[in-house]
Enzyme design. Structure first.
Site, mmCIF file in Angstrom:
data_model
loop_
_atom_site.group_PDB
_atom_site.id
_atom_site.type_symbol
_atom_site.label_atom_id
_atom_site.label_comp_id
_atom_site.label_asym_id
_atom_site.label_seq_id
_atom_site.Cartn_x
_atom_site.Cartn_y
_atom_site.Cartn_z
ATOM 1 N N HIS A 86 -102.698 13.444 -2.842
ATOM 2 C CA HIS A 86 -102.589 12.569 -1.687
ATOM 3 C C HIS A 86 -101.332 13.017 -0.938
ATOM 4 O O HIS A 86 -100.289 13.185 -1.548
ATOM 5 C CB HIS A 86 -102.461 11.153 -2.254
ATOM 6 C CG HIS A 86 -102.094 10.106 -1.286
ATOM 7 N ND1 HIS A 86 -103.004 9.204 -0.797
ATOM 8 C CD2 HIS A 86 -100.917 9.775 -0.741
ATOM 9 C CE1 HIS A 86 -102.393 8.358 0.012
ATOM 10 N NE2 HIS A 86 -101.128 8.689 0.069
ATOM 11 N N ASP A 88 -98.931 12.672 2.764
ATOM 12 C CA ASP A 88 -98.652 11.878 3.965
ATOM 13 C C ASP A 88 -98.095 12.678 5.135
ATOM 14 O O ASP A 88 -97.460 12.106 6.018
ATOM 15 C CB ASP A 88 -97.687 10.732 3.614
ATOM 16 C CG ASP A 88 -98.425 9.502 3.108
ATOM 17 O OD1 ASP A 88 -99.141 8.872 3.902
ATOM 18 O OD2 ASP A 88 -98.305 9.176 1.914
ATOM 19 N N GLU A 208 -105.437 5.074 4.204
ATOM 20 C CA GLU A 208 -104.545 4.431 3.248
ATOM 21 C C GLU A 208 -104.207 3.011 3.684
ATOM 22 O O GLU A 208 -103.146 2.744 4.223
ATOM 23 C CB GLU A 208 -103.257 5.251 3.039
ATOM 24 C CG GLU A 208 -102.431 4.713 1.886
ATOM 25 C CD GLU A 208 -101.180 5.514 1.593
ATOM 26 O OE1 GLU A 208 -100.885 6.478 2.308
ATOM 27 O OE2 GLU A 208 -100.482 5.148 0.629
ATOM 28 N N HIS A 235 -102.929 -1.601 1.470
ATOM 29 C CA HIS A 235 -101.631 -0.961 1.231
ATOM 30 C C HIS A 235 -100.793 -2.040 0.547
ATOM 31 O O HIS A 235 -101.347 -2.866 -0.186
ATOM 32 C CB HIS A 235 -101.010 -0.413 2.531
ATOM 33 C CG HIS A 235 -99.862 0.501 2.245
ATOM 34 N ND1 HIS A 235 -98.554 0.149 2.437
ATOM 35 C CD2 HIS A 235 -99.844 1.750 1.720
ATOM 36 C CE1 HIS A 235 -97.764 1.148 2.046
ATOM 37 N NE2 HIS A 235 -98.527 2.136 1.602
ATOM 38 N N HIS A 280 -102.280 0.743 -4.919
ATOM 39 C CA HIS A 280 -101.682 -0.331 -4.099
ATOM 40 C C HIS A 280 -102.311 -1.711 -4.275
ATOM 41 O O HIS A 280 -101.768 -2.686 -3.755
ATOM 42 C CB HIS A 280 -101.706 0.002 -2.596
ATOM 43 C CG HIS A 280 -100.713 1.030 -2.176
ATOM 44 N ND1 HIS A 280 -99.381 0.738 -1.949
ATOM 45 C CD2 HIS A 280 -100.837 2.357 -1.947
ATOM 46 C CE1 HIS A 280 -98.742 1.840 -1.589
ATOM 47 N NE2 HIS A 280 -99.605 2.834 -1.595
ATOM 48 N N HIS A 301 -103.035 7.593 -5.968
ATOM 49 C CA HIS A 301 -101.645 7.923 -6.298
ATOM 50 C C HIS A 301 -100.990 6.770 -7.060
ATOM 51 O O HIS A 301 -100.238 5.989 -6.508
ATOM 52 C CB HIS A 301 -100.838 8.353 -5.074
ATOM 53 C CG HIS A 301 -100.819 7.371 -3.926
ATOM 54 N ND1 HIS A 301 -101.957 6.921 -3.296
ATOM 55 C CD2 HIS A 301 -99.788 6.778 -3.279
ATOM 56 C CE1 HIS A 301 -101.615 6.085 -2.334
ATOM 57 N NE2 HIS A 301 -100.305 5.979 -2.300
ATOM 58 N N ASP A 376 -98.341 12.366 -3.788
ATOM 59 C CA ASP A 376 -97.805 11.546 -2.683
ATOM 60 C C ASP A 376 -96.675 12.233 -1.926
ATOM 61 O O ASP A 376 -95.739 11.584 -1.458
ATOM 62 C CB ASP A 376 -97.357 10.160 -3.183
ATOM 63 C CG ASP A 376 -97.426 9.094 -2.083
ATOM 64 O OD1 ASP A 376 -97.923 9.400 -0.979
ATOM 65 O OD2 ASP A 376 -96.974 7.965 -2.328
#
Ligand SMILES: *[C@@H]1O[C@H](CO)[C@@H](O)[C@H](O)[C@H]1NC(C)=O
Ligand SMILES: *[C@@H]1O[C@H](CO)[C@@H](O)[C@H](O)[C@H]1NC(C)=O
Ligand SMILES: *[C@@H]1O[C@H](CO)[C@@H](O)[C@H](O)[C@H]1NC(C)=O
Ligand SMILES: *[C@@H]1O[C@H](CO)[C@@H](O)[C@H](O)[C@H]1NC(C)=O
Ligand SMILES: *[C@@H]1O[C@H](CO)[C@@H](O)[C@H](O)[C@H]1NC(C)=O
Length: 457
Positions: A86, A88, A208, A235, A280, A301, A376
């Site tokens: 994952h 970002d 996400e 999230h 999350h 993640h 992540d």
């Protein structure tokens, strides 16, 4: 995408609360994002998914070095590994250049291009130094990435869809811009084709945060049409239909897990062939979603609660459910979840060994078929020594190999497990192809919190 530390998480919850109370005062605010969204959907579907064929990249020195490392392990054959994780990076584009993909040269070190917080769009998630660029992806022998389309919780009930769609567009833009390196894929077989046949980094899109569908299945389906293949149900904030992990800290009261509408969201994701991501979410949401899902789920993640008591991690009873569900826990490298943020708080140094401990724990507890890599990168502010950026995967795999992992098991960890899960999700879609789309709407009594700027019909 993670917060800095526990206290910042608390602050952020408070700001969510503040937002909820503030929203009551601003009910009259008219939001016209619906119109924008309709326009954006049209434009973005038009952009679609291209798979151009150009010549292979000539291996640079970094690739050579990484191959030399991997060649020490003969069964790897000097081939690139198909890492899933994952990432970002799309949020970094938003933060530092307001989505202007063509103002950044991803072929050059992003640590030189993004060095200063002055031009940052929002201070919620400062991520310096950047952890991803093309040279380091190649050095890291990365074969596949799930690029996260992330939107902050503060956009819930406001323009979360706009931010989510902009993030999806950023991914389409940089994948197209560097089409000799990346290839957008939307199927399990597409990953293998992009990587094995065309030597591209298979690029997938994960949404996400369920707040970005803004409580409607139409938006969920539209995101699917744009190429989104997993959605993280929440999230670090509740949606109207699913609770997030902070509920497990008893910070906000309610402990609902998944609501009735939330169950429909899961069923619609099964029908669409969109992977359910439980990173999350609250423990009760994990349990509810695994029970209702007809397909395997992932934690894109998250790490092992037993090794680090943090509610972002997966507890043993849920791990057992993941095994039964033939799902996948993809280990997060964030030091806050593997060593530093654990309860009782223990601010030790964080190293690659901590990550290995989490991976080994899940492997030993439920089996090597249910563990993967979440990483992540560019979503976390601090990482363990030895795993600072995307170039470090070969070091991790080399260490696991040296510690006795078989090549078969390493392949499962690197990507085979994920491909298996994705194929199973596709099989469920195939089985349900005569099922019509769910057309349920969120019931009035489920609309807590965040109904700030919805039209009333
Ligand atoms: C960031 O850049 C600005 C403008 O060039 C400068 O004034 C500031 O000192 C820099 N900040 C840091 C932390 O380097
Ligand atoms: C901030 O952005 C402006 C305009 O894009 C640019 O000229 C300037 O160099 C940037 N400053 C920093 C510190 O990155
Ligand atoms: C939350 O509260 C419940 C009921 O008081 C308690 O059983 C549970 O252990 C608490 N959870 C946490 C994470 O503190
Ligand atoms: C295991 O999964 C099956 C469905 O795949 C379900 O019927 C059963 O209840 C699950 N068992 C446990 C212990 O969760
Ligand atoms: C903190 O970490 C150190 C080093 O890993 C370990 O020896 C110690 O037992 C830990 N303390 C707690 C309270 O977890």
């Amino acid at each position: 995408m993670e917060f800095h530390n526990l206290s910042e998480e608390n602050n952020s919850t408070n700001s969510v609360r503040a937002l909820v109370s503030k929203k009551k005062k601003s009910r009259q605010n008219v939001c016209f994002y619906g119109f924008l969204i309709a326009a954006l959907i049209g434009i973005m579907i038009g952009l679609a998914i291209g798979i151009p064929l150009t010549k292979r990249d000539s291996p640079d020195q970094n690739v050579q070095e990484a191959q030399n490392v991997l060649k020490q392990y003969p069964l790897i054959d000097g081939k690139r590994w198909n890492y899933f994780s994952h990432n970002d990076l799309p949020w970094q584009y938003r933060q530092y250049v307001q989505n202007k993909v063509y103002e950044v040269n991803l072929r050059e070190d992003t640590r030189i291009q993004w060095t200063n917080t002055t031009n940052m769009t929002s201070y919620d998630f400062p991520r310096l130094p950047p952890q991803t660029d093309i040279p380091r992806l190649k050095q890291g022998m990365v074969g596949a990435q799930f690029w996260a389309a992330f939107g902050p919780c503060s956009a819930t009930g406001k323009d979360a869809i706009r931010i989510g769609m902009d993030q999806v567009d950023v991914i389409h833009k940089f994948v197209n811009k560097y089409d000799d390196t990346f290839e957008l894929v939307t199927t399990a077989q597409g990953i293998l084709d992009a990587y094995l046949s065309r030597n591209r980094i298979a690029s997938l899109i994960g949404l996400e945060g369920g707040h970005m569908i803004s409580n409607t299945l139409g938006v969920l389906r539209s995101f699917y049409s744009l190429g989104v293949r997993y959605m993280t149900l929440t999230h670090s904030c509740d949606t109207s239909w699913a609770d997030n992990w902070k509920q497990d800290l008893n910070m906000t009261g309610s402990r609902r897990g998944l609501s009735a509408f939330g169950e429909i969201v899961v069923k619609e994701m099964n029908r669409l062939g969109m992977i359910i991501d439980l990173a999350h979410v609250a423990k009760q949401t994990m349990i509810d979603a695994i029970k209702i899902s007809a397909a395997p789920v992932i934690f894109s993640h998250s790490s092992a609660f037993e090794k680090c008591e943090h509610y972002r991690n997966v507890q043993n009873d849920v791990l057992e459910m993941v095994k039964n569900n033939t799902g996948l826990v993809m280990v997060n490298f964030y030091d806050g979840y593997i060593s530093k943020g654990c309860l009782p708080v223990n601010a030790t140094e964080s190293t690659m060994q901590h990550v290995i401990d989490h991976i080994n724990y899940i492997k030993d507890f439920i089996g090597v078929d249910y563990v993967g890599i979440g990483a992540d990168y560019d979503g976390v502010p601090t990482l363990p020594v030895g795993l600072e950026d995307v170039s470090k995967y070969p070091d991790l795999f080399g260490k696991l190999r040296a510690n006795g992992w078989s090549t078969e098991d390493l392949k499962k960890l690197a990507g085979e497990n994920f491909i298996r899960v994705f194929k199973d999700v596709e099989k469920v879609k195939e089985k349900q192809k005569t099922v019509q789309p769910y057309e349920d709407i969120l019931p009035e009594d489920e609309t807590v919190p965040n109904r700030m700027c919805y039209t009333s019909f």
